[in-house]
Design a protein around this motif. Structure first.
Motif, PDB file in Angstrom:
ATOM      1  N   ASP A 105      32.263  32.552  46.567  1.00 33.25           N
ATOM      2  CA  ASP A 105      33.388  33.357  46.087  1.00 33.25           C
ATOM      3  C   ASP A 105      34.413  33.594  47.178  1.00 33.25           C
ATOM      4  N   LEU A 137      34.033  34.590  50.079  1.00 35.74           N
ATOM      5  CA  LEU A 137      33.775  35.784  50.881  1.00 35.74           C
ATOM      6  C   LEU A 137      33.370  35.380  52.294  1.00 35.74           C
ATOM      7  N   TYR A 183      43.236  35.232  45.398  1.00 34.03           N
ATOM      8  CA  TYR A 183      43.533  36.642  45.578  1.00 34.03           C
ATOM      9  C   TYR A 183      43.437  36.979  47.079  1.00 34.03           C
ATOM     10  N   HIS A 202      42.444  39.629  49.759  1.00 34.31           N
ATOM     11  CA  HIS A 202      41.605  40.817  49.923  1.00 34.31           C
ATOM     12  C   HIS A 202      41.667  41.281  51.363  1.00 34.31           C
ATOM     13  N   THR A 224      45.839  30.491  42.699  1.00 32.56           N
ATOM     14  CA  THR A 224      44.809  31.332  42.087  1.00 32.56           C
ATOM     15  C   THR A 224      44.049  32.184  43.107  1.00 32.56           C
ATOM     16  N   ARG A 262      40.135  34.969  48.225  1.00 25.05           N
ATOM     17  CA  ARG A 262      39.054  34.702  47.287  1.00 25.05           C
ATOM     18  C   ARG A 262      39.621  33.861  46.154  1.00 25.05           C
ATOM     19  N   HIS A 291      43.113  44.739  47.363  1.00 29.06           N
ATOM     20  CA  HIS A 291      43.361  43.338  47.078  1.00 29.06           C
ATOM     21  C   HIS A 291      44.577  43.199  46.165  1.00 29.06           C
ATOM     22  N   TYR A 304      37.513  31.573  44.107  1.00 30.95           N
ATOM     23  CA  TYR A 304      36.558  31.019  43.160  1.00 30.95           C
ATOM     24  C   TYR A 304      36.323  31.997  42.019  1.00 30.95           C
ATOM     25  N   SER A 305      35.969  31.481  40.906  1.00 32.00           N
ATOM     26  CA  SER A 305      35.675  32.352  39.777  1.00 32.00           C
ATOM     27  C   SER A 305      34.178  32.545  39.598  1.00 32.00           C
ATOM     28  N   GLY A 306      33.384  31.950  40.458  1.00 28.63           N
ATOM     29  CA  GLY A 306      31.947  32.143  40.325  1.00 28.63           C
ATOM     30  C   GLY A 306      31.145  31.205  41.187  1.00 28.63           C
ATOM     31  N   GLY A 307      31.684  30.038  41.473  1.00 27.66           N
ATOM     32  CA  GLY A 307      30.927  29.093  42.276  1.00 27.66           C
ATOM     33  C   GLY A 307      31.058  29.379  43.750  1.00 27.66           C
ATOM     34  N   ARG A 332      37.005  36.632  41.512  1.00 24.87           N
ATOM     35  CA  ARG A 332      37.940  36.691  42.632  1.00 24.87           C
ATOM     36  C   ARG A 332      38.500  38.084  42.846  1.00 24.87           C
ATOM     37  N   PHE A 381      30.470  38.593  40.015  1.00 27.00           N
ATOM     38  CA  PHE A 381      31.180  37.320  40.075  1.00 27.00           C
ATOM     39  C   PHE A 381      32.686  37.557  39.997  1.00 27.00           C
TER      40      PHE A 381
END
Lengths: 113, 113
Positions: B99, B101, B32, B34, B30, B91, B49, B93-96, A98, A96
């Protein structure tokens, strides 16, 4: 070296057959993804999973289905293959977050005749 | 998802530096940045990244504009093995979700001997 494996690498199959493309990773990653890519074209996300018993549809609608019964295993199934399913299918996994790196398998090149 | 814009293709000579640009004018604070690359007949692989500061690793350098609306992947001395499609993705999202991708068309880098 990435520890994510896809089998088979190549598959030629007749129309109407049921097929399952295998994807396994040994890194303990919770997130897994399936992409579809036609030759020379971009990758399209078709399925992803947050973890065991979680499956979500991606940006591109697909007739395939996926399951996630074990963390390390994320198979993709086509109940009745058609020539329009001919494509390359790529599996990936990541932790999980970013800033995490995603690891991709070598892909399965599927040809439906 | 914030989108990125890359040139469709670029050409460079072997053993010369390569600068691959990416525009991401709608990047959020927020997100990143990549970079991945896809060698012929392979799955994508992670390159580098960053968030705000320039980053270096054994494969490449990432230069991020001060306003973060653009970035540049730098291959310091390209070899024939660097010929690939390079993808710039955000990227956020922190988990939802997936992500972030999700991949665009990328830049097809051609290396001339």
């Amino acid at each position: 070296e990435a520890d994510i494996y896809q089998t088979p690498r190549y598959l030629v199959i007749g129309t109407g057959k049921k097929i399952t493309l295998e994807c396994s990773q040994t890194m303990g990653h919770d997130k897994m993804y399936w992409y579809q890519q036609d030759p020379g074209m971009e990758l399209h996300l078709i399925h992803y999973s947050y973890g065991v018993n979680s499956t979500e549809k991606g940006d591109l609608s697909s007739e395939s289905t996926v399951s996630r019964i074990r963390t390390e295993h994320f198979p993709l199934t086509l109940e009745s293959a058609r020539p329009s399913h001919t494509s390359q299918y790529l599996c990936a996994s990541s932790e999980f977050g970013r800033v995490t790196e995603a690891f991709f398998g070598q892909g399965t090149r599927l040809t439906v005749v | 998802d914030a989108k990125t814009t890359q040139p469709n293709s670029m050409e460079s000579n072997e053993e010369e530096p390569v600068h691959l640009p990416c525009n991401h004018s709608t990047i959020s604070g927020t997100d990143y940045i990549h970079w991945y690359r896809q060698l012929p007949s392979q799955g994508p692989e992670y390159v580098i990244h960053g968030l705000t500061s320039n980053v270096n690793n054994r494969m490449a350098s990432l230069a991020i504009a001060e306003d973060r609306k653009s970035s540049t992947l730098i291959l310091h001395r390209a070899t024939l093995r660097d010929a690939a499609v390079y993808y710039c993705i955000l990227r956020g999202y922190s988990g939802g979700g997936a992500d972030g991708l999700t991949f665009g068309k990328g830049t097809h880098l051609i290396i001339q001997p």
